[in-house]
Design a protein around this motif. Structure first.
Motif, PDB file in Angstrom:
ATOM      1  N   VAL A 164      -1.710  -9.522  -4.952  1.00  0.00           N
ATOM      2  CA  VAL A 164      -1.248  -8.299  -4.514  1.00  0.00           C
ATOM      3  C   VAL A 164      -2.286  -7.049  -5.209  1.00  0.00           C
ATOM      4  O   VAL A 164      -2.272  -6.872  -6.567  1.00  0.00           O
ATOM      5  CB  VAL A 164      -0.117  -7.816  -4.958  1.00  0.00           C
ATOM      6  CG1 VAL A 164       0.581  -6.400  -4.446  1.00  0.00           C
ATOM      7  CG2 VAL A 164       1.105  -8.760  -4.670  1.00  0.00           C
ATOM      8  N   PRO A 165      -3.233  -6.873  -4.330  1.00  0.00           N
ATOM      9  CA  PRO A 165      -4.160  -5.570  -4.893  1.00  0.00           C
ATOM     10  C   PRO A 165      -3.211  -4.391  -5.209  1.00  0.00           C
ATOM     11  O   PRO A 165      -2.090  -4.429  -4.903  1.00  0.00           O
ATOM     12  CB  PRO A 165      -4.847  -5.358  -3.680  1.00  0.00           C
ATOM     13  CG  PRO A 165      -4.846  -6.652  -2.660  1.00  0.00           C
ATOM     14  CD  PRO A 165      -3.438  -7.028  -3.036  1.00  0.00           C
ATOM     15  N   GLU A 166      -3.914  -3.569  -5.827  1.00  0.00           N
ATOM     16  CA  GLU A 166      -3.411  -2.244  -6.294  1.00  0.00           C
ATOM     17  C   GLU A 166      -2.991  -1.344  -5.127  1.00  0.00           C
ATOM     18  O   GLU A 166      -3.787  -1.050  -4.246  1.00  0.00           O
ATOM     19  CB  GLU A 166      -4.322  -1.459  -7.230  1.00  0.00           C
ATOM     20  CG  GLU A 166      -3.576  -0.267  -7.826  1.00  0.00           C
ATOM     21  CD  GLU A 166      -2.647  -0.664  -8.656  1.00  0.00           C
ATOM     22  OE1 GLU A 166      -1.712   0.156  -9.075  1.00  0.00           O
ATOM     23  OE2 GLU A 166      -2.773  -1.756  -9.411  1.00  0.00           O
ATOM     24  N   TYR A 167      -1.864  -0.881  -5.007  1.00  0.00           N
ATOM     25  CA  TYR A 167      -1.100  -0.199  -4.003  1.00  0.00           C
ATOM     26  C   TYR A 167      -2.004   1.219  -3.898  1.00  0.00           C
ATOM     27  O   TYR A 167      -2.242   1.675  -2.656  1.00  0.00           O
ATOM     28  CB  TYR A 167       0.211   0.079  -3.726  1.00  0.00           C
ATOM     29  CG  TYR A 167       0.806   0.691  -2.835  1.00  0.00           C
ATOM     30  CD1 TYR A 167       0.736   0.281  -1.245  1.00  0.00           C
ATOM     31  CD2 TYR A 167       1.552   2.017  -3.175  1.00  0.00           C
ATOM     32  CE1 TYR A 167       1.511   0.959  -0.350  1.00  0.00           C
ATOM     33  CE2 TYR A 167       1.969   2.783  -1.875  1.00  0.00           C
ATOM     34  CZ  TYR A 167       1.868   2.204  -0.515  1.00  0.00           C
ATOM     35  OH  TYR A 167       2.524   2.808   0.479  1.00  0.00           O
ATOM     36  N   SER A 168      -2.234   2.034  -4.854  1.00  0.00           N
ATOM     37  CA  SER A 168      -2.657   3.338  -4.998  1.00  0.00           C
ATOM     38  C   SER A 168      -3.985   3.216  -4.359  1.00  0.00           C
ATOM     39  O   SER A 168      -4.533   4.279  -3.929  1.00  0.00           O
ATOM     40  CB  SER A 168      -2.535   3.748  -6.341  1.00  0.00           C
ATOM     41  OG  SER A 168      -3.288   2.965  -7.330  1.00  0.00           O
ATOM     42  N   ALA A 169      -4.910   2.140  -4.793  1.00  0.00           N
ATOM     43  CA  ALA A 169      -6.218   1.930  -4.222  1.00  0.00           C
ATOM     44  C   ALA A 169      -6.023   1.825  -2.989  1.00  0.00           C
ATOM     45  O   ALA A 169      -7.172   2.449  -1.976  1.00  0.00           O
ATOM     46  CB  ALA A 169      -6.834   0.906  -4.881  1.00  0.00           C
ATOM     47  N   TYR A 170      -5.282   1.063  -2.040  1.00  0.00           N
ATOM     48  CA  TYR A 170      -4.941   1.021  -0.763  1.00  0.00           C
ATOM     49  C   TYR A 170      -4.771   2.104  -0.127  1.00  0.00           C
ATOM     50  O   TYR A 170      -5.421   2.524   0.744  1.00  0.00           O
ATOM     51  CB  TYR A 170      -3.988  -0.064  -0.426  1.00  0.00           C
ATOM     52  CG  TYR A 170      -3.411   0.170   0.842  1.00  0.00           C
ATOM     53  CD1 TYR A 170      -4.057  -0.234   1.944  1.00  0.00           C
ATOM     54  CD2 TYR A 170      -2.263   0.753   0.926  1.00  0.00           C
ATOM     55  CE1 TYR A 170      -3.796  -0.144   3.348  1.00  0.00           C
ATOM     56  CE2 TYR A 170      -1.733   1.014   2.308  1.00  0.00           C
ATOM     57  CZ  TYR A 170      -2.393   0.569   3.590  1.00  0.00           C
ATOM     58  OH  TYR A 170      -1.906   0.747   4.644  1.00  0.00           O
ATOM     59  N   VAL A 171      -3.738   3.127  -0.871  1.00  0.00           N
ATOM     60  CA  VAL A 171      -3.454   4.413  -0.083  1.00  0.00           C
ATOM     61  C   VAL A 171      -4.728   5.431  -0.382  1.00  0.00           C
ATOM     62  O   VAL A 171      -5.055   5.809   0.784  1.00  0.00           O
ATOM     63  CB  VAL A 171      -2.310   5.131  -0.962  1.00  0.00           C
ATOM     64  CG1 VAL A 171      -2.061   6.267  -0.619  1.00  0.00           C
ATOM     65  CG2 VAL A 171      -0.920   4.024  -0.658  1.00  0.00           C
ATOM     66  N   ALA A 172      -5.422   5.431  -1.499  1.00  0.00           N
ATOM     67  CA  ALA A 172      -6.719   5.958  -1.464  1.00  0.00           C
ATOM     68  C   ALA A 172      -7.693   5.651  -0.534  1.00  0.00           C
ATOM     69  O   ALA A 172      -8.376   6.574   0.095  1.00  0.00           O
ATOM     70  CB  ALA A 172      -7.167   5.875  -2.742  1.00  0.00           C
ATOM     71  N   HIS A 173      -7.648   4.310  -0.383  1.00  0.00           N
ATOM     72  CA  HIS A 173      -8.726   4.213   0.927  1.00  0.00           C
ATOM     73  C   HIS A 173      -8.069   4.494   2.245  1.00  0.00           C
ATOM     74  O   HIS A 173      -9.151   5.120   2.979  1.00  0.00           O
ATOM     75  CB  HIS A 173      -8.661   2.502   0.865  1.00  0.00           C
ATOM     76  CG  HIS A 173      -9.660   2.039   2.037  1.00  0.00           C
ATOM     77  ND1 HIS A 173     -10.859   1.940   2.222  1.00  0.00           N
ATOM     78  CD2 HIS A 173      -8.994   1.366   3.312  1.00  0.00           C
ATOM     79  CE1 HIS A 173     -11.251   1.375   3.174  1.00  0.00           C
ATOM     80  NE2 HIS A 173      -9.843   1.137   3.797  1.00  0.00           N
ATOM     81  N   MET A 174      -6.970   4.456   2.411  1.00  0.00           N
ATOM     82  CA  MET A 174      -6.376   4.792   3.971  1.00  0.00           C
ATOM     83  C   MET A 174      -6.792   6.237   4.030  1.00  0.00           C
ATOM     84  O   MET A 174      -7.029   6.844   5.073  1.00  0.00           O
ATOM     85  CB  MET A 174      -5.060   4.638   3.982  1.00  0.00           C
ATOM     86  CG  MET A 174      -4.758   2.814   4.123  1.00  0.00           C
ATOM     87  SD  MET A 174      -5.659   2.089   5.543  1.00  0.00           S
ATOM     88  CE  MET A 174      -4.518   2.853   6.829  1.00  0.00           C
ATOM     89  N   ARG A 175      -6.604   7.089   3.158  1.00  0.00           N
ATOM     90  CA  ARG A 175      -6.555   8.614   3.196  1.00  0.00           C
ATOM     91  C   ARG A 175      -7.966   9.136   3.256  1.00  0.00           C
ATOM     92  O   ARG A 175      -8.193   9.777   4.025  1.00  0.00           O
ATOM     93  CB  ARG A 175      -5.900   9.313   1.866  1.00  0.00           C
ATOM     94  CG  ARG A 175      -4.544   9.336   1.965  1.00  0.00           C
ATOM     95  CD  ARG A 175      -4.010   9.840   0.620  1.00  0.00           C
ATOM     96  NE  ARG A 175      -2.500   9.913   0.918  1.00  0.00           N
ATOM     97  CZ  ARG A 175      -1.713   9.971  -0.166  1.00  0.00           C
ATOM     98  NH1 ARG A 175      -2.256   9.897  -1.336  1.00  0.00           N
ATOM     99  NH2 ARG A 175      -0.390   9.863  -0.167  1.00  0.00           N
ATOM    100  N   SER A 176      -8.868   8.129   2.590  1.00  0.00           N
ATOM    101  CA  SER A 176     -10.194   8.645   2.678  1.00  0.00           C
ATOM    102  C   SER A 176     -10.993   8.123   4.116  1.00  0.00           C
ATOM    103  O   SER A 176     -11.838   8.660   4.692  1.00  0.00           O
ATOM    104  CB  SER A 176     -11.045   8.165   1.618  1.00  0.00           C
ATOM    105  OG  SER A 176     -11.259   6.842   1.534  1.00  0.00           O
ATOM    106  N   ARG A 177     -10.760   6.776   4.514  1.00  0.00           N
ATOM    107  CA  ARG A 177     -11.310   6.174   5.436  1.00  0.00           C
ATOM    108  C   ARG A 177     -10.647   6.351   6.943  1.00  0.00           C
ATOM    109  O   ARG A 177     -11.399   6.091   7.815  1.00  0.00           O
ATOM    110  CB  ARG A 177     -11.760   4.621   5.058  1.00  0.00           C
ATOM    111  CG  ARG A 177     -12.636   4.494   4.058  1.00  0.00           C
ATOM    112  CD  ARG A 177     -13.901   4.957   4.078  1.00  0.00           C
ATOM    113  NE  ARG A 177     -14.686   4.660   2.864  1.00  0.00           N
ATOM    114  CZ  ARG A 177     -15.932   4.789   2.665  1.00  0.00           C
ATOM    115  NH1 ARG A 177     -16.817   4.909   3.924  1.00  0.00           N
ATOM    116  NH2 ARG A 177     -16.518   4.509   1.620  1.00  0.00           N
TER     117      ARG A 177
END
Length: 63
Positions: A21-34
């Protein structure tokens, strides 16, 4: 105390990564930026997708 919380955070992150399970906060940051036009998945949806991707739908079974 702050150092203990920091270490606990790293241990938790390591355990999640070992479980696939990757880090959820990293996923959210990626979604917001990309992908700002797409809403990010909820944590529950994110966790389920990670488990499905790791175990190919065989969550809870080895074969």
């Amino acid at each position: 105390m702050t150092r203990l919380l920091s270490v606990a955070g790293y241990v938790g992150q390591s355990l999640r990564l070992m479980a696939g399970v990757p880090e959820y906060s990293a996923y959210v940051a990626h979604m917001r930026s990309r992908h700002p036009n797409k809403p990010p998945m909820s944590y529950q949806e994110f966790f389920q997708e990670c488990q499905t991707a790791r175990y190919d739908g065989r969550v809870g079974r080895c074969c």
